[in-house]
Design an enzyme around this catalytic site. Structure first.
Site, mmCIF file in Angstrom:
data_model
loop_
_atom_site.group_PDB
_atom_site.id
_atom_site.type_symbol
_atom_site.label_atom_id
_atom_site.label_comp_id
_atom_site.label_asym_id
_atom_site.label_seq_id
_atom_site.Cartn_x
_atom_site.Cartn_y
_atom_site.Cartn_z
ATOM 1 N N PHE A 176 6.878 -4.746 -8.052
ATOM 2 C CA PHE A 176 7.823 -4.181 -7.068
ATOM 3 C C PHE A 176 8.459 -2.861 -7.521
ATOM 4 O O PHE A 176 9.681 -2.679 -7.446
ATOM 5 C CB PHE A 176 8.943 -5.179 -6.741
ATOM 6 C CG PHE A 176 8.527 -6.383 -5.957
ATOM 7 C CD1 PHE A 176 7.389 -6.384 -5.174
ATOM 8 C CD2 PHE A 176 9.303 -7.539 -6.000
ATOM 9 C CE1 PHE A 176 7.007 -7.510 -4.442
ATOM 10 C CE2 PHE A 176 8.944 -8.667 -5.273
ATOM 11 C CZ PHE A 176 7.798 -8.657 -4.506
ATOM 12 N N LYS A 224 4.490 1.592 -0.589
ATOM 13 C CA LYS A 224 5.719 0.885 -0.964
ATOM 14 C C LYS A 224 6.980 1.662 -0.573
ATOM 15 O O LYS A 224 7.999 1.078 -0.224
ATOM 16 C CB LYS A 224 5.742 0.628 -2.473
ATOM 17 C CG LYS A 224 4.768 -0.456 -2.901
ATOM 18 C CD LYS A 224 4.784 -0.633 -4.408
ATOM 19 C CE LYS A 224 3.767 -1.661 -4.873
ATOM 20 N NZ LYS A 224 4.199 -3.056 -4.742
ATOM 21 N N ASN A 262 4.216 -11.202 -9.609
ATOM 22 C CA ASN A 262 4.639 -10.282 -10.666
ATOM 23 C C ASN A 262 6.141 -10.099 -10.835
ATOM 24 O O ASN A 262 6.582 -9.222 -11.560
ATOM 25 C CB ASN A 262 3.999 -8.908 -10.411
ATOM 26 C CG ASN A 262 2.492 -9.016 -10.329
ATOM 27 O OD1 ASN A 262 1.883 -9.635 -11.204
ATOM 28 N ND2 ASN A 262 1.896 -8.458 -9.294
ATOM 29 N N THR A 263 6.953 -10.899 -10.125
ATOM 30 C CA THR A 263 8.399 -10.877 -10.351
ATOM 31 C C THR A 263 8.778 -12.264 -10.862
ATOM 32 O O THR A 263 8.550 -13.255 -10.162
ATOM 33 C CB THR A 263 9.154 -10.527 -9.053
ATOM 34 O OG1 THR A 263 8.914 -9.150 -8.762
ATOM 35 C CG2 THR A 263 10.657 -10.726 -9.189
ATOM 36 N N SER A 290 4.995 -12.704 -4.567
ATOM 37 C CA SER A 290 4.351 -11.831 -5.547
ATOM 38 C C SER A 290 4.243 -12.596 -6.858
ATOM 39 O O SER A 290 5.202 -13.242 -7.280
ATOM 40 C CB SER A 290 5.170 -10.567 -5.759
ATOM 41 O OG SER A 290 4.730 -9.940 -6.950
ATOM 42 N N ASN A 342 8.947 -11.404 1.223
ATOM 43 C CA ASN A 342 7.887 -11.646 0.244
ATOM 44 C C ASN A 342 8.438 -12.514 -0.881
ATOM 45 O O ASN A 342 9.173 -12.035 -1.735
ATOM 46 C CB ASN A 342 7.401 -10.289 -0.264
ATOM 47 C CG ASN A 342 6.354 -10.418 -1.330
ATOM 48 O OD1 ASN A 342 5.955 -11.529 -1.710
ATOM 49 N ND2 ASN A 342 5.900 -9.295 -1.825
ATOM 50 N N LYS A 391 6.046 -14.451 3.646
ATOM 51 C CA LYS A 391 4.707 -14.287 3.054
ATOM 52 C C LYS A 391 4.564 -15.203 1.866
ATOM 53 O O LYS A 391 5.363 -15.134 0.928
ATOM 54 C CB LYS A 391 4.489 -12.828 2.643
ATOM 55 C CG LYS A 391 3.090 -12.577 2.092
ATOM 56 C CD LYS A 391 2.813 -11.092 2.035
ATOM 57 C CE LYS A 391 1.472 -10.783 1.437
ATOM 58 N NZ LYS A 391 1.243 -9.331 1.396
ATOM 59 N N PHE A 399 0.843 -1.209 0.000
ATOM 60 C CA PHE A 399 0.000 0.000 0.000
ATOM 61 C C PHE A 399 0.872 1.251 0.000
ATOM 62 O O PHE A 399 0.641 2.189 -0.749
ATOM 63 C CB PHE A 399 -0.937 -0.010 1.209
ATOM 64 C CG PHE A 399 -2.026 1.025 1.117
ATOM 65 C CD1 PHE A 399 -3.236 0.710 0.533
ATOM 66 C CD2 PHE A 399 -1.831 2.317 1.603
ATOM 67 C CE1 PHE A 399 -4.246 1.670 0.415
ATOM 68 C CE2 PHE A 399 -2.814 3.273 1.495
ATOM 69 C CZ PHE A 399 -4.035 2.951 0.903
ATOM 70 N N ASN A 457 -3.363 -6.568 -9.806
ATOM 71 C CA ASN A 457 -2.163 -5.745 -9.965
ATOM 72 C C ASN A 457 -1.026 -6.582 -10.526
ATOM 73 O O ASN A 457 -0.902 -7.761 -10.242
ATOM 74 C CB ASN A 457 -1.776 -5.087 -8.637
ATOM 75 C CG ASN A 457 -0.813 -5.935 -7.832
ATOM 76 O OD1 ASN A 457 0.414 -5.875 -8.038
ATOM 77 N ND2 ASN A 457 -1.339 -6.764 -6.938
ATOM 78 N N THR A 511 -2.333 -14.722 2.892
ATOM 79 C CA THR A 511 -1.450 -14.956 1.758
ATOM 80 C C THR A 511 -1.313 -13.698 0.898
ATOM 81 O O THR A 511 -1.984 -12.703 1.146
ATOM 82 C CB THR A 511 -2.026 -16.064 0.828
ATOM 83 O OG1 THR A 511 -3.233 -15.572 0.216
ATOM 84 C CG2 THR A 511 -2.299 -17.346 1.528
ATOM 85 N N ASN A 512 -0.536 -13.859 -0.151
ATOM 86 C CA ASN A 512 -0.446 -12.837 -1.192
ATOM 87 C C ASN A 512 -1.660 -12.964 -2.125
ATOM 88 O O ASN A 512 -2.510 -13.830 -1.933
ATOM 89 C CB ASN A 512 0.872 -13.035 -1.966
ATOM 90 C CG ASN A 512 1.434 -11.704 -2.424
ATOM 91 O OD1 ASN A 512 0.722 -10.897 -3.021
ATOM 92 N ND2 ASN A 512 2.709 -11.459 -2.148
HETATM 93 C C1 LIG Z 1 -1.774 -2.947 -5.697
HETATM 94 C C2 LIG Z 1 -1.232 -4.018 -4.809
HETATM 95 C C3 LIG Z 1 0.127 -4.044 -4.531
HETATM 96 C C4 LIG Z 1 0.637 -5.031 -3.693
HETATM 97 N N1 LIG Z 1 1.984 -5.029 -3.392
HETATM 98 C C5 LIG Z 1 2.451 -5.925 -2.500
HETATM 99 C C6 LIG Z 1 3.800 -5.881 -2.085
HETATM 100 O O1 LIG Z 1 4.575 -5.020 -2.502
HETATM 101 N N2 LIG Z 1 4.227 -6.798 -1.171
HETATM 102 C C7 LIG Z 1 3.386 -7.754 -0.673
HETATM 103 O O2 LIG Z 1 3.806 -8.579 0.144
HETATM 104 N N3 LIG Z 1 2.099 -7.818 -1.043
HETATM 105 C C8 LIG Z 1 1.619 -6.930 -1.941
HETATM 106 N N4 LIG Z 1 0.305 -6.983 -2.292
HETATM 107 C C9 LIG Z 1 -0.563 -8.063 -1.744
HETATM 108 C C10 LIG Z 1 -1.322 -7.622 -0.513
HETATM 109 O O3 LIG Z 1 -0.446 -7.246 0.535
HETATM 110 C C11 LIG Z 1 -2.245 -8.748 -0.016
HETATM 111 O O4 LIG Z 1 -1.465 -9.867 0.366
HETATM 112 C C12 LIG Z 1 -3.253 -9.206 -1.062
HETATM 113 O O5 LIG Z 1 -3.697 -8.114 -1.842
HETATM 114 C C13 LIG Z 1 -4.456 -9.895 -0.432
HETATM 115 O O6 LIG Z 1 -5.091 -9.050 0.514
HETATM 116 P P1 LIG Z 1 -6.363 -8.117 0.156
HETATM 117 O O7 LIG Z 1 -7.398 -9.017 -0.471
HETATM 118 O O8 LIG Z 1 -6.784 -7.525 1.457
HETATM 119 O O9 LIG Z 1 -5.883 -7.091 -0.801
HETATM 120 C C14 LIG Z 1 -0.232 -6.014 -3.134
HETATM 121 C C15 LIG Z 1 -1.598 -5.964 -3.417
HETATM 122 C C16 LIG Z 1 -2.121 -4.978 -4.240
HETATM 123 C C17 LIG Z 1 -3.601 -4.954 -4.521
#
Ligand SMILES: Cc1cc2nc3c(=O)[nH]c(=O)nc-3n(C[C@H](O)[C@H](O)[C@H](O)COP(=O)(O)O)c2cc1C
Length: 365
Positions: free
Chosen positions: A118, A69, A185-186, A183, A180, A226, A67, A114, A254-255
């Site tokens: 990173f 970063k 996306n990496t 993700s 982490n 995570k 949220f 998303n 989880t992620n």
């Molecule tokens: C826009 C966006 C960016 C995120 N960036 C990260 C991140 O940098 N590191 C991480 O551990 N999780 C990241 N997440 C994952 C969230 O921390 C979370 O694990 C995931 O969205 C599930 O929770 P939620 O349903 O409450 O969003 C991101 C999620 C969103 C939507």
């Protein structure tokens, strides 16, 4: 009400990433309102207090990684009543992330997709920013976690060194750390969830943790890992074994998911990236339940995925989470979300005749 009728429609009328950045910039300028907002949104109640190892959270609702970063506005964000929060993901090297557009709203699904990848200013710059904040009293009064990711240009064989470099630079500035490795996306990041690579990574971080703690004459920092929801329970069990063997503080579960697209109504469901929010609520709760049962409650779990209200948070706690985090729910529900969840949790505890959150953990068995 004000959020859903006026502020959210305004924010949602713009590009999702742009409005997020603008909201963060605005919040950063509103830091002088910290005390006022904190008084409005914070619920102080001993029944909400939770302990995970050496960490104490005044309530179990945290802000999830991603949220804020770059630690643009951690103090003012904490004033929305959070019990703890994570900044980041921070990577050892600064990096721009994936090409835009890379963040999508799926309003009819109460979800986000998303593929940011990173994007962040890098460990050196963010450590300096946190040091400057500390010097002027600009840090949150709640435990501040730092979410660490892997730099994109680094190959899997060099991933441990990359994580260690970020961890070392940021060590002094976090109350806890979340590695982490999940993700979507990496490229190849999730390889690190494989048992051997995970053991290498986690034991190296714990060694560095001991070393840095001894040098600073302080205790080791709590470290969490995570994980993604996109794996069989047999792989989760392998991860648990490694996490327990290196004495990590717990698992963040989880992620976002790389799958489940057939469950969303929006045509944007075909965009690649991590899906978060309502579609993953139940699936993540089951995941938490599995970890809790496998470990018989020995390993602290921070539950995150699709929490919008108190019932959602309570379900995760009853499944075995000691605390929870929100991201997508905060975007959809707005600034009062955490206060409503905490008030609702108190009601749910009273309804069930429980004295505290600790009494509710794992009660769904
Ligand atoms: C826009 C966006 C960016 C995120 N960036 C990260 C991140 O940098 N590191 C991480 O551990 N999780 C990241 N997440 C994952 C969230 O921390 C979370 O694990 C995931 O969205 C599930 O929770 P939620 O349903 O409450 O969003 C991101 C999620 C969103 C939507």
């Amino acid at each position: 009400m004000l959020y859903k009728t006026i502020i959210r429609p305004l924010l949602f009328s713009k590009d999702p990433e742009e409005s997020h950045e603008q909201a963060l910039a605005l919040l950063a300028r509103l830091e002088f309102l910290y005390g006022t907002l904190d008084r409005i949104y914070r619920i102080e109640d001993n029944r909400l207090k939770v302990k995970i190892g050496s960490l104490t959270f005044s309530n179990p609702v945290g802000l999830a990684g991603g949220f804020d970063k770059n630690a643009a506005a951690p103090k003012i964000i904490s004033a929305f009543g959070f019990g703890f929060m994570e900044i980041g993901a921070v990577t050892a090297q600064a990096q721009p992330g994936n090409p835009k557009p890379r963040l999508y709203r799926l309003p009819e699904d109460h979800a986000l997709i998303n593929r940011l990848g990173f994007n962040n200013e890098g460990a050196t710059a963010i450590a300096a920013k946190l040091a400057a904040r500390e010097a002027r009293g600009g840090l949150p009064a709640i435990p501040l976690g730092i979410n660490i990711g892997r730099s994109k240009i680094v190959e899997t064989k060099d991933a441990v060194a990359d994580f260690l470099s970020a961890f070392e630079k940021l060590f002094a500035h976090g109350d806890f750390f979340t590695l982490n490795i999940s993700s979507p996306n990496t490229p190849n990041l999730r390889d690190l969830q494989e048992k051997t690579l995970l053991r290498d990574l986690l034991s190296a971080v714990q060694d560095k943790n001991r070393q840095l703690a001894a040098a600073a004459q302080q205790g080791e920092k709590p470290v969490f890992v995570k994980i993604a929801p996109d794996m069989e329970f047999s792989q989760v069990d392998e991860i648990i074994e490694v996490v327990e063997s290196v004495k990590l503080s717990g698992i963040v579960a989880t992620n976002a998911t790389a799958f489940m697209r057939n469950t969303v109504k929006s045509p944007l469901g075909c965009e690649p990236g991590g899906l978060s929010g309502r579609p993953i609520t139940a699936m993540v709760t089951q995941f938490i339940s599995h970890i809790y049962q496998n470990t018989r409650g020995r390993l602290p779990i921070i539950g995150v995925g699709g929490i919008f209200n108190a019932e959602d948070a309570y379900d995760k706690i009853k499944a075995g989470a000691s605390a929870v985090q929100i991201y997508t729910g905060f975007v959809y529900e707005g600034p009062a979300a955490v206060k409503r969840i905490n008030q609702g949790l108190i009601h749910l505890l009273e309804r069930d005749g429980l004295k505290s959150i600790a009494d509710a953990i794992g009660q769904a068995r």
